[in-house]
Scaffold this motif. Sequence first.
Motif, PDB file in Angstrom:
ATOM      1  N   LEU A 271      39.439  35.968  38.162  1.00 28.38           N
ATOM      2  CA  LEU A 271      38.522  35.395  38.334  1.00 28.38           C
ATOM      3  C   LEU A 271      37.363  35.146  37.792  1.00 28.38           C
ATOM      4  O   LEU A 271      36.318  34.635  38.174  1.00 28.38           O
ATOM      5  N   GLY A 272      36.868  36.135  36.808  1.00 32.67           N
ATOM      6  CA  GLY A 272      35.748  35.632  36.142  1.00 32.67           C
ATOM      7  C   GLY A 272      35.034  36.522  36.519  1.00 32.67           C
ATOM      8  O   GLY A 272      33.867  35.477  36.080  1.00 32.67           O
ATOM      9  N   ILE A 273      34.621  37.038  37.595  1.00 33.54           N
ATOM     10  CA  ILE A 273      33.478  37.826  37.955  1.00 33.54           C
ATOM     11  C   ILE A 273      33.447  39.154  38.246  1.00 33.54           C
ATOM     12  O   ILE A 273      35.175  39.859  38.486  1.00 33.54           O
TER      13      ILE A 273
ATOM     14  N   ASN B 269      40.094  45.658  39.496  1.00 34.80           N
ATOM     15  CA  ASN B 269      40.573  45.333  37.556  1.00 34.80           C
ATOM     16  C   ASN B 269      41.217  43.532  37.538  1.00 34.80           C
ATOM     17  O   ASN B 269      40.581  43.092  36.371  1.00 34.80           O
ATOM     18  N   LYS B 270      42.092  43.516  37.880  1.00 35.15           N
ATOM     19  CA  LYS B 270      42.662  42.680  37.167  1.00 35.15           C
ATOM     20  C   LYS B 270      42.385  41.217  38.059  1.00 35.15           C
ATOM     21  O   LYS B 270      42.554  40.461  37.549  1.00 35.15           O
ATOM     22  N   LEU B 271      42.098  42.176  39.602  1.00 37.09           N
ATOM     23  CA  LEU B 271      41.377  40.400  40.307  1.00 37.09           C
ATOM     24  C   LEU B 271      40.133  39.996  39.514  1.00 37.09           C
ATOM     25  O   LEU B 271      40.322  38.807  39.336  1.00 37.09           O
ATOM     26  N   SER B 272      39.804  40.824  39.385  1.00 40.01           N
ATOM     27  CA  SER B 272      38.231  40.517  38.486  1.00 40.01           C
ATOM     28  C   SER B 272      38.289  39.973  36.732  1.00 40.01           C
ATOM     29  O   SER B 272      38.182  38.580  36.707  1.00 40.01           O
ATOM     30  N   GLU B 273      39.104  40.589  36.178  1.00 35.15           N
ATOM     31  CA  GLU B 273      39.846  39.819  34.823  1.00 35.15           C
ATOM     32  C   GLU B 273      40.657  37.942  35.265  1.00 35.15           C
ATOM     33  O   GLU B 273      39.629  37.295  34.929  1.00 35.15           O
TER      34      GLU B 273
ATOM     35  N   LEU C 177      39.698  29.333  36.359  1.00 36.73           N
ATOM     36  CA  LEU C 177      40.554  28.486  36.352  1.00 36.73           C
ATOM     37  C   LEU C 177      40.155  27.609  37.570  1.00 36.73           C
ATOM     38  O   LEU C 177      40.362  28.395  38.441  1.00 36.73           O
ATOM     39  N   LYS C 178      39.872  26.375  37.515  1.00 34.39           N
ATOM     40  CA  LYS C 178      39.422  25.743  38.683  1.00 34.39           C
ATOM     41  C   LYS C 178      40.389  25.378  39.554  1.00 34.39           C
ATOM     42  O   LYS C 178      41.414  25.585  40.051  1.00 34.39           O
ATOM     43  N   GLY C 179      39.902  25.804  40.931  1.00 40.29           N
ATOM     44  CA  GLY C 179      41.128  26.086  42.297  1.00 40.29           C
ATOM     45  C   GLY C 179      41.623  25.019  42.607  1.00 40.29           C
ATOM     46  O   GLY C 179      42.675  25.330  42.785  1.00 40.29           O
ATOM     47  N   ALA C 180      41.432  23.530  42.607  1.00 43.22           N
ATOM     48  CA  ALA C 180      41.551  22.834  42.217  1.00 43.22           C
ATOM     49  C   ALA C 180      41.393  21.914  41.295  1.00 43.22           C
ATOM     50  O   ALA C 180      39.935  21.396  40.817  1.00 43.22           O
ATOM     51  N   ASP C 181      42.455  20.936  41.155  1.00 44.43           N
ATOM     52  CA  ASP C 181      41.916  19.897  39.739  1.00 44.43           C
ATOM     53  C   ASP C 181      41.110  18.956  40.450  1.00 44.43           C
ATOM     54  O   ASP C 181      41.511  17.821  41.216  1.00 44.43           O
ATOM     55  N   ILE C 182      39.118  19.176  40.620  1.00 48.61           N
ATOM     56  CA  ILE C 182      38.695  18.205  42.191  1.00 48.61           C
ATOM     57  C   ILE C 182      38.407  16.693  41.681  1.00 48.61           C
ATOM     58  O   ILE C 182      39.045  15.670  42.830  1.00 48.61           O
TER      59      ILE C 182
END
Length: 705
Positions: free
Chosen positions: A143-145, A137-141, A175-180
Amino acid sequence: MAKDLKIALVGNPNTGKSTLFNLLTGLNQKIGNFPGITIDKKVGYCKLPDGKQAEIIDLPGTYSLYPKSKDESIVFQVLADKNNASHPDIVVLIADATNLRRNLLLYTQVADLEIPMVLALNMTDMARKEGINIDVNKLSERLGIQVVAISARSNAGLDELKKAINNTTSIATQLKGADILALAPEAIEATKKRIGTENDYFALQILHQHQHLADFTEVDHAAFDQIRKANNFETSTLQTAETIARYRHLGTVLSGVIEDTGAARKFAFSDKIDAVLTNKFWGFLIFIGILFFIFNAIFSWSQYPMEMIETIFARLGELGHEYLPEGVLSSLLLDGVLAGLGGIVVFIPQIAILFAFISILEDTGYMARVTFLMDKIMRKFGLSGKSVVPMIGSIACAVPSIMSARTIESWKDRIITIMVVPLVSCSARLPVYTLLIGLVVPEKTVWGFINLQGLTLMGMYLISILAAVLVAFVMKIILKAKEKSYFIMELPVYRAPRWTNVLYTMYEKSKTFVLEAGKVIIAISIVLWVMSSYGPSDRFEAIDKKYAAIEAQKDSVQISTLERDKSAERLENSYAGILGHAIEPVIRPLGFDWKIGIALITSFAAREAFVGTMATIYSVEGGDENVVKIHDRMKAAKNPVTGLPVFTFATGFSLMLFYAFAMQCMSTVAVVYRETKSWKWPLIQLVYMTAMAYVASLIAYQLLK
């Protein structure tokens, strides 16, 4: 039928992606090619809880969206290009719960392409056993999926995954995994403007690998190259920076999500087993022992089902001759099609057993250990460690094994692998070996457990592997290349085989063998029956007159014998007989007669055609009416000159060696041409393998006769 949803399965190798694909689709699946390329495309269909029909695409396993092989490049092409016919509505990313941090690197890349996604945490049961607890549940929250815990091997969590797919409509909100944009701002902005996108990561990936995308024109490719040059865009440097940034981000995401209470003992069990199975001495000894067990089982376990199938086909032939009216059509059906097909179907038990063992070895993780074990040896003979996978795969079939050589980066290693893979004995040779071994090797057991026929079969496979390695060594010297090859492989954890998957593999491979070989065998059987039943009219008329005159003076018993003699003489003077006699002078030093010569010719369409050809020839020729099984007819066949059996020990081994080395598979020739884009390599392969076969057979026969 139109599909409501298109779903792509994405994940690292060894995460259980293919097992999940089989669970979701069952038998409702097919294999084709991605448009314009020769890479396999596995597609299946699945009904979701709300009644929607979903098309499931199993994409090749990859560690990241930066491809190291042709197979891996497909993943980015499908996910990035919205005009691609396979572009999904939803991505299901399968991650190994026992190694979540590494698996989520691919997740962060796919998430940045902004495609709706579900994360399936596979092997959660194994993770718990290793002391790894994941707060889903925490991981889902974070990641937002939706994140679903599953175990594809035990069929757990499948319904929850289908429900999650049903409820997935939005992209990841993490949040993005890296500032692309910070990686190459000017180059990314110029590319976004060029292709009309707002997605930074898509633009960055276009700069990295636009050459893999067919949707762009030559002008576009030139423009991207110019952007790269103008902004000093260095692919390797930027990929490294991106990967480091993503792992830093994952450290934050997974903080407090994973509790690992068994880190110290996590790999203890696997390490203890690997210390033995990958040992330089014991590892090879165990591998040889496993091979012997498999080939012994192929003979021992298949004996009764094969006898049953033989009896059924023999009985069908008897009933056909008894109840069908005599004539051309009945003879074609019984002596041509039925005899040829029976010669193939009888080997289904052995094919099923072979593929069952291959599936078990792959499922348990042992096959990966064999690859690791063979790496150092292969390198000494000019092969990469990655060449082991195609070579082991060739025990099943050379065609997909040649295609799998795409994962080898070095051109030299890849060409050498392609050139030697067909030497490894495949399942198509198995019917030939087992038929001939049954004719010339006694069915005896020595020392209480060693079956001589199984030992001989294992010997043929080992000879083929040794030949492949020696040819590779010669090619290593001949071919010149400056590339350095490397071999990095993840050893999967040991697992119990998933028996439903093993049974499905047995069914699917046996069906493919019968349907693919059956089409060739029936076509060859019909042509061969015509060539064996007809010949120059003057020859057949002379034979009919000769036997008509003799029959007038003989009794019924003698007439029955004369009918067999007449059938044999007609066969010898048929078009097939004339063709066989034409090549007999070339093959006589190998111990082969003209009938075997006919089988050699038909076998160039497919190796297993040898069995169907012999079945058709001996059915057309006729013989003792009490001997109906083709195996028994071949065993009873006598050389008209010497009076000795046609299939002696020397002839049998000479013939097996010919089939071990000769390139008798048009499908393999075609796929080598397709993979190398040149007729040069398949022609070289055809010539050198035929020469090897002839010389090996010649030496064997002359020494053993």
